[in-house]
Design a protein around this motif. Structure first.
Motif, PDB file in Angstrom:
ATOM      1  N   ILE A   1       0.797  -1.192  -0.039  1.00  0.00           N
ATOM      2  CA  ILE A   1      -0.050   0.134   0.056  1.00  0.00           C
ATOM      3  C   ILE A   1       0.895   1.262   0.022  1.00  0.00           C
ATOM      4  O   ILE A   1       1.823   1.507   0.879  1.00  0.00           O
ATOM      5  CB  ILE A   1      -1.008  -0.042   1.343  1.00  0.00           C
ATOM      6  CG1 ILE A   1      -1.740  -1.284   1.226  1.00  0.00           C
ATOM      7  CG2 ILE A   1      -1.799   1.219   1.225  1.00  0.00           C
ATOM      8  CD1 ILE A   1      -2.540  -1.450   2.583  1.00  0.00           C
ATOM      9  N   LEU A   2       0.778   1.843  -1.258  1.00  0.00           N
ATOM     10  CA  LEU A   2       1.764   2.988  -1.252  1.00  0.00           C
ATOM     11  C   LEU A   2       1.143   4.282  -1.108  1.00  0.00           C
ATOM     12  O   LEU A   2       0.086   4.574  -1.904  1.00  0.00           O
ATOM     13  CB  LEU A   2       2.490   2.967  -2.683  1.00  0.00           C
ATOM     14  CG  LEU A   2       3.188   1.666  -2.992  1.00  0.00           C
ATOM     15  CD1 LEU A   2       3.622   1.629  -4.274  1.00  0.00           C
ATOM     16  CD2 LEU A   2       4.370   1.462  -2.025  1.00  0.00           C
ATOM     17  N   VAL A   3       1.231   5.070   0.045  1.00  0.00           N
ATOM     18  CA  VAL A   3       0.510   6.444   0.113  1.00  0.00           C
ATOM     19  C   VAL A   3       1.627   7.579   0.324  1.00  0.00           C
ATOM     20  O   VAL A   3       2.418   7.179   1.108  1.00  0.00           O
ATOM     21  CB  VAL A   3      -0.369   6.275   1.551  1.00  0.00           C
ATOM     22  CG1 VAL A   3      -0.995   7.462   1.804  1.00  0.00           C
ATOM     23  CG2 VAL A   3      -1.492   5.053   1.180  1.00  0.00           C
ATOM     24  N   ILE A   4       1.368   8.644  -0.071  1.00  0.00           N
ATOM     25  CA  ILE A   4       2.384   9.594  -0.100  1.00  0.00           C
ATOM     26  C   ILE A   4       1.306  10.824   0.475  1.00  0.00           C
ATOM     27  O   ILE A   4       0.319  11.089   0.199  1.00  0.00           O
ATOM     28  CB  ILE A   4       2.868  10.211  -1.231  1.00  0.00           C
ATOM     29  CG1 ILE A   4       3.669   9.022  -1.900  1.00  0.00           C
ATOM     30  CG2 ILE A   4       3.756  11.467  -1.342  1.00  0.00           C
ATOM     31  CD1 ILE A   4       3.915   9.060  -3.361  1.00  0.00           C
ATOM     32  N   ASP A   5       1.860  11.243   1.780  1.00  0.00           N
ATOM     33  CA  ASP A   5       1.131  12.363   2.564  1.00  0.00           C
ATOM     34  C   ASP A   5       1.870  13.676   2.676  1.00  0.00           C
ATOM     35  O   ASP A   5       1.607  14.526   3.331  1.00  0.00           O
ATOM     36  CB  ASP A   5       0.861  11.910   3.936  1.00  0.00           C
ATOM     37  CG  ASP A   5       2.049  11.695   4.626  1.00  0.00           C
ATOM     38  OD1 ASP A   5       3.416  11.979   3.920  1.00  0.00           O
ATOM     39  OD2 ASP A   5       2.008  11.132   5.829  1.00  0.00           O
ATOM     40  N   GLU A   6       2.675  14.185   1.447  1.00  0.00           N
ATOM     41  CA  GLU A   6       3.424  15.310   1.485  1.00  0.00           C
ATOM     42  C   GLU A   6       2.727  16.364   0.664  1.00  0.00           C
ATOM     43  O   GLU A   6       3.212  17.491   0.582  1.00  0.00           O
ATOM     44  CB  GLU A   6       4.737  15.092   0.838  1.00  0.00           C
ATOM     45  CG  GLU A   6       5.476  14.163   1.582  1.00  0.00           C
ATOM     46  CD  GLU A   6       6.756  13.895   0.545  1.00  0.00           C
ATOM     47  OE1 GLU A   6       7.370  14.593  -0.282  1.00  0.00           O
ATOM     48  OE2 GLU A   6       7.700  12.812   0.849  1.00  0.00           O
ATOM     49  N   TYR A   7       1.457  16.300   0.320  1.00  0.00           N
ATOM     50  CA  TYR A   7       0.699  17.122  -0.589  1.00  0.00           C
ATOM     51  C   TYR A   7      -0.745  17.577  -0.058  1.00  0.00           C
ATOM     52  O   TYR A   7      -1.485  18.180  -0.735  1.00  0.00           O
ATOM     53  CB  TYR A   7       0.642  16.801  -2.117  1.00  0.00           C
ATOM     54  CG  TYR A   7       2.051  16.101  -2.721  1.00  0.00           C
ATOM     55  CD1 TYR A   7       2.863  17.121  -2.962  1.00  0.00           C
ATOM     56  CD2 TYR A   7       2.345  14.838  -2.787  1.00  0.00           C
ATOM     57  CE1 TYR A   7       4.318  16.734  -3.203  1.00  0.00           C
ATOM     58  CE2 TYR A   7       3.721  14.604  -3.060  1.00  0.00           C
ATOM     59  CZ  TYR A   7       4.649  15.476  -3.544  1.00  0.00           C
ATOM     60  OH  TYR A   7       5.769  15.211  -3.965  1.00  0.00           O
ATOM     61  N   ILE A   8      -0.707  17.373   1.087  1.00  0.00           N
ATOM     62  CA  ILE A   8      -2.120  17.646   1.799  1.00  0.00           C
ATOM     63  C   ILE A   8      -2.350  19.226   1.983  1.00  0.00           C
ATOM     64  O   ILE A   8      -3.208  19.813   1.909  1.00  0.00           O
ATOM     65  CB  ILE A   8      -2.190  17.219   3.292  1.00  0.00           C
ATOM     66  CG1 ILE A   8      -2.369  15.516   3.068  1.00  0.00           C
ATOM     67  CG2 ILE A   8      -3.560  17.682   3.889  1.00  0.00           C
ATOM     68  CD1 ILE A   8      -2.061  14.938   4.240  1.00  0.00           C
TER      69      ILE A   8
END
Length: 347
Positions: free
Chosen positions: A251-258
Protein backbone atom coordinates in the motif's frame (compact mmCIF):
# COMPACT_ATOMS: atom_id res chain seq x y z
CA UNK A 1 -15.53 -11.59 -14.43
CA UNK A 2 -15.08 -13.29 -11.09
CA UNK A 3 -18.31 -15.18 -10.29
CA UNK A 4 -18.48 -13.77 -6.76
CA UNK A 5 -18.17 -10.18 -8.03
CA UNK A 6 -20.77 -10.84 -10.71
CA UNK A 7 -23.11 -12.33 -8.12
CA UNK A 8 -23.21 -9.18 -6.00
CA UNK A 9 -26.40 -7.15 -6.56
CA UNK A 10 -25.56 -4.09 -8.64
CA UNK A 11 -27.48 -1.18 -10.12
CA UNK A 12 -26.23 0.01 -13.49
CA UNK A 13 -25.77 3.73 -12.88
CA UNK A 14 -22.42 4.61 -14.45
CA UNK A 15 -21.68 4.95 -18.15
CA UNK A 16 -19.03 2.28 -18.51
CA UNK A 17 -16.35 1.73 -19.51
CA UNK A 18 -14.97 5.20 -18.90
CA UNK A 19 -12.24 6.27 -21.34
CA UNK A 20 -8.58 5.51 -20.83
CA UNK A 21 -6.84 8.12 -22.94
CA UNK A 22 -3.42 9.70 -23.46
CA UNK A 23 -2.88 13.30 -22.34
CA UNK A 24 -0.12 14.28 -24.74
CA UNK A 25 0.22 18.01 -24.08
CA UNK A 26 0.23 17.47 -20.32
CA UNK A 27 2.76 14.65 -20.77
CA UNK A 28 4.98 17.03 -22.73
CA UNK A 29 4.64 19.66 -19.99
CA UNK A 30 5.82 17.08 -17.46
CA UNK A 31 8.96 16.23 -19.39
CA UNK A 32 7.77 13.49 -21.71
CA UNK A 33 6.20 11.13 -19.19
CA UNK A 34 3.92 8.55 -20.86
CA UNK A 35 0.78 9.70 -19.05
CA UNK A 36 -2.77 8.43 -19.45
CA UNK A 37 -5.97 9.56 -17.75
CA UNK A 38 -8.61 7.06 -16.65
CA UNK A 39 -11.64 9.32 -16.94
CA UNK A 40 -13.84 8.38 -14.02
CA UNK A 41 -14.93 12.00 -13.98
CA UNK A 42 -17.08 10.79 -16.90
CA UNK A 43 -19.05 8.07 -15.10
CA UNK A 44 -22.03 10.22 -15.99
CA UNK A 45 -24.55 9.82 -13.21
CA UNK A 46 -25.11 12.83 -10.95
CA UNK A 47 -22.24 14.75 -12.61
CA UNK A 48 -20.00 11.72 -12.43
CA UNK A 49 -16.99 10.83 -10.34
CA UNK A 50 -15.63 7.74 -8.65
CA UNK A 51 -18.39 7.40 -6.05
CA UNK A 52 -20.89 6.28 -8.69
CA UNK A 53 -19.07 2.95 -8.98
CA UNK A 54 -19.32 2.28 -5.24
CA UNK A 55 -22.95 3.33 -5.08
CA UNK A 56 -23.91 0.83 -7.76
CA UNK A 57 -23.33 -1.88 -5.14
CA UNK A 58 -24.35 0.04 -2.01
CA UNK A 59 -27.66 1.25 -3.46
CA UNK A 60 -28.45 -2.24 -4.76
CA UNK A 61 -27.95 -3.56 -1.23
CA UNK A 62 -30.24 -0.83 0.10
CA UNK A 63 -32.97 -1.82 -2.36
CA UNK A 64 -32.51 -5.46 -1.39
CA UNK A 65 -33.14 -4.50 2.23
CA UNK A 66 -36.30 -2.57 1.23
CA UNK A 67 -34.87 0.67 2.59
CA UNK A 68 -36.73 3.90 2.00
CA UNK A 69 -33.85 6.28 2.77
CA UNK A 70 -30.16 6.61 2.00
CA UNK A 71 -28.33 8.24 4.90
CA UNK A 72 -24.71 9.32 4.62
CA UNK A 73 -22.47 12.22 5.49
CA UNK A 74 -19.47 14.30 4.56
CA UNK A 75 -18.37 17.87 4.15
CA UNK A 76 -20.63 20.38 2.34
CA UNK A 77 -18.36 19.91 -0.69
CA UNK A 78 -18.46 16.11 -0.53
CA UNK A 79 -18.65 14.39 -3.91
CA UNK A 80 -19.84 11.26 -2.14
CA UNK A 81 -22.76 13.09 -0.52
CA UNK A 82 -23.78 14.73 -3.80
CA UNK A 83 -23.70 11.42 -5.66
CA UNK A 84 -25.57 9.56 -2.91
CA UNK A 85 -28.30 12.21 -2.88
CA UNK A 86 -28.58 11.90 -6.67
CA UNK A 87 -28.94 8.12 -6.41
CA UNK A 88 -31.63 8.52 -3.74
CA UNK A 89 -33.57 10.90 -5.99
CA UNK A 90 -33.24 8.53 -8.95
CA UNK A 91 -34.56 5.60 -6.90
CA UNK A 92 -37.39 7.56 -5.31
CA UNK A 93 -35.84 7.30 -1.85
CA UNK A 94 -35.33 10.01 0.73
CA UNK A 95 -31.78 11.31 0.78
CA UNK A 96 -30.38 12.39 4.14
CA UNK A 97 -26.96 14.04 4.45
CA UNK A 98 -25.28 14.57 7.82
CA UNK A 99 -22.83 17.46 7.58
CA UNK A 100 -20.31 18.78 10.11
CA UNK A 101 -20.59 22.14 11.82
CA UNK A 102 -23.34 24.52 10.66
CA UNK A 103 -24.87 25.77 7.43
CA UNK A 104 -22.21 27.22 5.08
CA UNK A 105 -22.36 30.94 4.45
CA UNK A 106 -22.54 30.36 0.70
CA UNK A 107 -24.66 27.90 -1.27
CA UNK A 108 -22.41 26.76 -4.08
CA UNK A 109 -20.78 23.70 -5.66
CA UNK A 110 -21.78 20.30 -4.34
CA UNK A 111 -23.74 21.85 -1.48
CA UNK A 112 -25.92 23.67 -4.00
CA UNK A 113 -26.50 20.38 -5.82
CA UNK A 114 -27.47 18.65 -2.56
CA UNK A 115 -30.17 21.26 -2.08
CA UNK A 116 -31.29 20.97 -5.68
CA UNK A 117 -31.70 17.22 -5.11
CA UNK A 118 -34.02 17.97 -2.16
CA UNK A 119 -31.71 16.26 0.32
CA UNK A 120 -32.53 16.54 3.99
CA UNK A 121 -29.47 18.26 5.46
CA UNK A 122 -28.62 17.60 9.10
CA UNK A 123 -25.88 19.74 10.64
CA UNK A 124 -24.04 18.32 13.64
CA UNK A 125 -22.79 21.60 15.10
CA UNK A 126 -19.43 19.85 15.52
CA UNK A 127 -16.70 20.97 13.08
CA UNK A 128 -14.61 17.84 13.70
CA UNK A 129 -15.10 15.42 10.78
CA UNK A 130 -13.65 12.43 12.61
CA UNK A 131 -16.87 12.00 14.61
CA UNK A 132 -19.11 12.21 11.57
CA UNK A 133 -19.81 8.47 11.27
CA UNK A 134 -21.10 8.51 14.86
CA UNK A 135 -23.43 11.37 13.97
CA UNK A 136 -24.61 9.46 10.89
CA UNK A 137 -25.30 6.41 13.05
CA UNK A 138 -27.29 8.51 15.54
CA UNK A 139 -29.38 9.97 12.73
CA UNK A 140 -30.08 6.47 11.39
CA UNK A 141 -31.22 5.35 14.84
CA UNK A 142 -33.45 8.41 15.16
CA UNK A 143 -35.06 7.78 11.77
CA UNK A 144 -35.66 4.13 12.64
CA UNK A 145 -37.35 5.16 15.88
CA UNK A 146 -39.76 7.21 13.76
CA UNK A 147 -40.66 4.20 11.64
CA UNK A 148 -38.31 4.80 8.72
CA UNK A 149 -36.15 2.22 6.98
CA UNK A 150 -32.86 4.06 6.57
CA UNK A 151 -29.82 2.51 4.91
CA UNK A 152 -26.60 3.81 6.44
CA UNK A 153 -23.64 4.56 4.20
CA UNK A 154 -20.51 5.64 6.01
CA UNK A 155 -18.81 8.79 4.75
CA UNK A 156 -17.00 8.07 1.53
CA UNK A 157 -18.90 4.80 1.13
CA UNK A 158 -16.35 3.01 3.32
CA UNK A 159 -17.25 -0.68 3.22
CA UNK A 160 -16.33 -3.83 1.29
CA UNK A 161 -19.34 -3.24 -0.98
CA UNK A 162 -18.09 0.26 -1.68
CA UNK A 163 -14.69 -1.18 -2.60
CA UNK A 164 -16.31 -3.71 -4.94
CA UNK A 165 -16.96 -0.88 -7.37
CA UNK A 166 -13.23 -0.42 -7.82
CA UNK A 167 -12.48 -4.11 -7.98
CA UNK A 168 -14.79 -4.06 -11.00
CA UNK A 169 -13.00 -0.93 -12.23
CA UNK A 170 -9.67 -2.77 -12.01
CA UNK A 171 -11.09 -5.51 -14.23
CA UNK A 172 -12.25 -2.83 -16.67
CA UNK A 173 -8.83 -1.16 -16.69
CA UNK A 174 -7.06 -4.47 -17.34
CA UNK A 175 -9.30 -5.09 -20.34
CA UNK A 176 -8.49 -1.63 -21.72
CA UNK A 177 -4.76 -2.12 -21.16
CA UNK A 178 -4.86 -5.29 -23.21
CA UNK A 179 -6.84 -3.62 -25.98
CA UNK A 180 -4.51 -0.59 -26.09
CA UNK A 181 -1.34 -2.64 -25.57
CA UNK A 182 -0.28 -0.59 -22.55
CA UNK A 183 1.94 -1.91 -19.77
CA UNK A 184 1.69 0.67 -16.97
CA UNK A 185 4.24 1.01 -14.21
CA UNK A 186 2.11 3.13 -11.89
CA UNK A 187 -1.51 4.08 -11.33
CA UNK A 188 -1.84 7.22 -9.24
CA UNK A 189 -4.98 8.55 -7.59
CA UNK A 190 -6.13 10.87 -4.85
CA UNK A 191 -6.81 9.02 -1.60
CA UNK A 192 -9.28 10.15 1.02
CA UNK A 193 -11.23 7.40 2.76
CA UNK A 194 -9.26 4.69 0.93
CA UNK A 195 -12.15 2.94 -0.84
CA UNK A 196 -10.89 3.56 -4.37
CA UNK A 197 -7.30 2.58 -3.68
CA UNK A 198 -8.32 -0.52 -1.72
CA UNK A 199 -10.60 -1.74 -4.50
CA UNK A 200 -7.91 -1.21 -7.13
CA UNK A 201 -5.33 -3.08 -5.07
CA UNK A 202 -7.63 -6.08 -4.68
CA UNK A 203 -8.61 -6.01 -8.35
CA UNK A 204 -5.08 -5.70 -9.71
CA UNK A 205 -3.81 -8.43 -7.38
CA UNK A 206 -6.60 -10.75 -8.51
CA UNK A 207 -5.95 -9.90 -12.18
CA UNK A 208 -2.19 -10.35 -11.63
CA UNK A 209 -1.40 -6.91 -13.01
CA UNK A 210 2.06 -5.81 -11.93
CA UNK A 211 1.26 -2.12 -11.55
CA UNK A 212 1.98 -0.10 -8.43
CA UNK A 213 -0.95 1.90 -7.04
CA UNK A 214 0.09 5.21 -5.50
CA UNK A 215 -2.36 7.18 -3.38
CA UNK A 216 -1.82 10.90 -2.80
CA UNK A 217 -3.63 11.44 0.47
CA UNK A 218 -5.65 14.63 0.84
CA UNK A 219 -6.53 14.34 4.52
CA UNK A 220 -5.15 11.55 6.70
CA UNK A 221 -1.52 10.75 7.40
CA UNK A 222 0.24 8.03 5.46
CA UNK A 223 0.11 5.56 8.37
CA UNK A 224 -3.59 6.19 8.98
CA UNK A 225 -4.36 5.61 5.31
CA UNK A 226 -2.36 2.40 5.17
CA UNK A 227 -4.19 1.01 8.20
CA UNK A 228 -7.61 1.90 6.72
CA UNK A 229 -6.77 0.51 3.29
CA UNK A 230 -5.21 -2.71 4.57
CA UNK A 231 -8.34 -3.50 6.57
CA UNK A 232 -10.59 -2.67 3.62
CA UNK A 233 -8.63 -4.95 1.29
CA UNK A 234 -9.00 -7.86 3.71
CA UNK A 235 -12.75 -7.35 4.07
CA UNK A 236 -13.25 -6.86 0.34
CA UNK A 237 -11.31 -9.97 -0.62
CA UNK A 238 -13.35 -11.91 1.93
CA UNK A 239 -16.79 -10.94 0.56
CA UNK A 240 -15.58 -11.75 -2.95
CA UNK A 241 -14.15 -15.11 -1.94
CA UNK A 242 -10.69 -14.15 -3.18
CA UNK A 243 -7.73 -15.97 -1.67
CA UNK A 244 -5.24 -13.14 -1.72
CA UNK A 245 -3.34 -11.05 0.78
CA UNK A 246 -2.35 -7.41 0.55
CA UNK A 247 0.11 -6.25 3.17
CA UNK A 248 1.07 -2.78 4.31
CA UNK A 249 4.15 -3.02 2.06
CA UNK A 250 1.84 -3.19 -0.98
CA UNK A 251 0.00 0.00 0.00
CA UNK A 252 1.81 3.06 -1.32
CA UNK A 253 0.57 6.34 0.15
CA UNK A 254 2.23 9.75 0.01
CA UNK A 255 1.15 12.42 2.50
CA UNK A 256 3.37 15.34 1.46
CA UNK A 257 0.75 17.21 -0.60
CA UNK A 258 -2.12 17.75 1.85
CA UNK A 259 -1.14 21.38 2.30
CA UNK A 260 -2.92 23.18 5.13
CA UNK A 261 -5.52 20.44 5.45
CA UNK A 262 -8.51 18.70 3.94
CA UNK A 263 -10.71 20.92 1.74
CA UNK A 264 -8.17 23.76 1.92
CA UNK A 265 -6.76 24.44 -1.55
CA UNK A 266 -2.99 24.46 -1.92
CA UNK A 267 -1.11 26.80 -4.29
CA UNK A 268 0.40 23.77 -6.03
CA UNK A 269 -3.03 22.20 -6.40
CA UNK A 270 -4.46 25.37 -7.93
CA UNK A 271 -1.51 25.54 -10.33
CA UNK A 272 -2.19 21.93 -11.33
CA UNK A 273 -5.85 22.71 -11.99
CA UNK A 274 -4.77 25.46 -14.36
CA UNK A 275 -2.11 23.33 -16.03
CA UNK A 276 -4.48 20.46 -16.83
CA UNK A 277 -7.27 22.78 -17.95
CA UNK A 278 -4.95 24.71 -20.26
CA UNK A 279 -3.16 21.71 -21.74
CA UNK A 280 -6.02 19.19 -22.00
CA UNK A 281 -9.33 20.99 -21.47
CA UNK A 282 -9.95 18.73 -18.46
CA UNK A 283 -11.11 20.10 -15.12
CA UNK A 284 -9.68 18.98 -11.79
CA UNK A 285 -10.90 20.00 -8.35
CA UNK A 286 -9.07 21.78 -5.50
CA UNK A 287 -9.74 19.12 -2.83
CA UNK A 288 -8.69 15.85 -4.45
CA UNK A 289 -7.46 15.67 -8.03
CA UNK A 290 -5.69 19.05 -8.06
CA UNK A 291 -3.52 17.99 -5.12
CA UNK A 292 -2.95 14.55 -6.65
CA UNK A 293 -1.63 16.03 -9.91
CA UNK A 294 0.48 18.46 -7.87
CA UNK A 295 1.97 15.40 -6.20
CA UNK A 296 2.60 13.68 -9.53
CA UNK A 297 4.25 16.81 -10.92
CA UNK A 298 6.55 17.09 -7.91
CA UNK A 299 7.45 13.39 -7.97
CA UNK A 300 8.43 13.72 -11.63
CA UNK A 301 10.47 16.87 -10.96
CA UNK A 302 12.33 15.15 -8.12
CA UNK A 303 13.04 12.11 -10.28
CA UNK A 304 11.04 9.78 -8.04
CA UNK A 305 8.99 8.94 -11.13
CA UNK A 306 11.25 8.94 -14.18
CA UNK A 307 10.11 10.21 -17.57
CA UNK A 308 10.43 6.74 -19.12
CA UNK A 309 7.60 5.39 -16.95
CA UNK A 310 4.04 4.78 -18.09
CA UNK A 311 1.62 6.27 -15.58
CA UNK A 312 -2.17 6.17 -15.36
CA UNK A 313 -3.84 8.96 -13.41
CA UNK A 314 -7.28 8.01 -12.15
CA UNK A 315 -9.41 11.14 -12.50
CA UNK A 316 -12.00 10.68 -9.75
CA UNK A 317 -14.11 13.73 -10.68
CA UNK A 318 -15.20 16.47 -8.31
CA UNK A 319 -15.39 19.42 -10.70
CA UNK A 320 -18.55 20.92 -9.07
CA UNK A 321 -16.40 22.03 -6.14
CA UNK A 322 -14.40 24.34 -8.43
CA UNK A 323 -17.21 26.88 -8.11
CA UNK A 324 -16.96 26.95 -4.32
CA UNK A 325 -13.29 27.90 -4.51
CA UNK A 326 -13.46 30.58 -7.19
CA UNK A 327 -11.77 33.19 -4.99
CA UNK A 328 -8.84 30.87 -4.20
CA UNK A 329 -8.44 29.93 -7.85
CA UNK A 330 -8.49 33.52 -9.07
CA UNK A 331 -6.43 34.93 -6.18
CA UNK A 332 -3.51 32.53 -6.51
CA UNK A 333 -0.42 33.58 -8.41
CA UNK A 334 -1.41 32.99 -12.02
CA UNK A 335 2.00 31.98 -13.34
CA UNK A 336 0.30 29.73 -15.89
CA UNK A 337 -1.68 32.63 -17.35
CA UNK A 338 0.34 32.68 -20.56
CA UNK A 339 0.95 28.93 -20.64
CA UNK A 340 1.09 27.49 -24.12
CA UNK A 341 2.66 24.13 -24.73
CA UNK A 342 3.12 23.08 -28.32
CA UNK A 343 3.60 19.43 -29.11
CA UNK A 344 6.52 18.54 -31.36
CA UNK A 345 5.29 18.04 -34.90
CA UNK A 346 1.94 19.74 -34.26
CA UNK A 347 1.29 22.98 -36.13
Amino acid sequence: MNPDLASLPRLELAKLPTPLEPVRRLSHALGGLDLWFKRDDLTGFGLGGNKVRSLEYLAADAIGQESDMLVTGGSPESNHVRTTMAVAAYLGLKGVAVLPSTQPAETQGNFLLDKLLNAKLVFTGDPDRKYLDKHISHEVERLRSLGGKPYMIKRGGVSPLGCAGYVAAAVEICSQLKELNIDPDILLCATGCGVTQAGLLVGFKWMELNCKVYGITVSRTRNECIAYIEQLTKETAEILGLDLTITSDDILVIDEYIGDGYSIPSPEGIESIRLVARTEGIFLDPIYTGKAIAGLTDLVKKGNISSDKTVIFLHTGGSPSIFSYASAITASNDSANSLFIKLPGVK
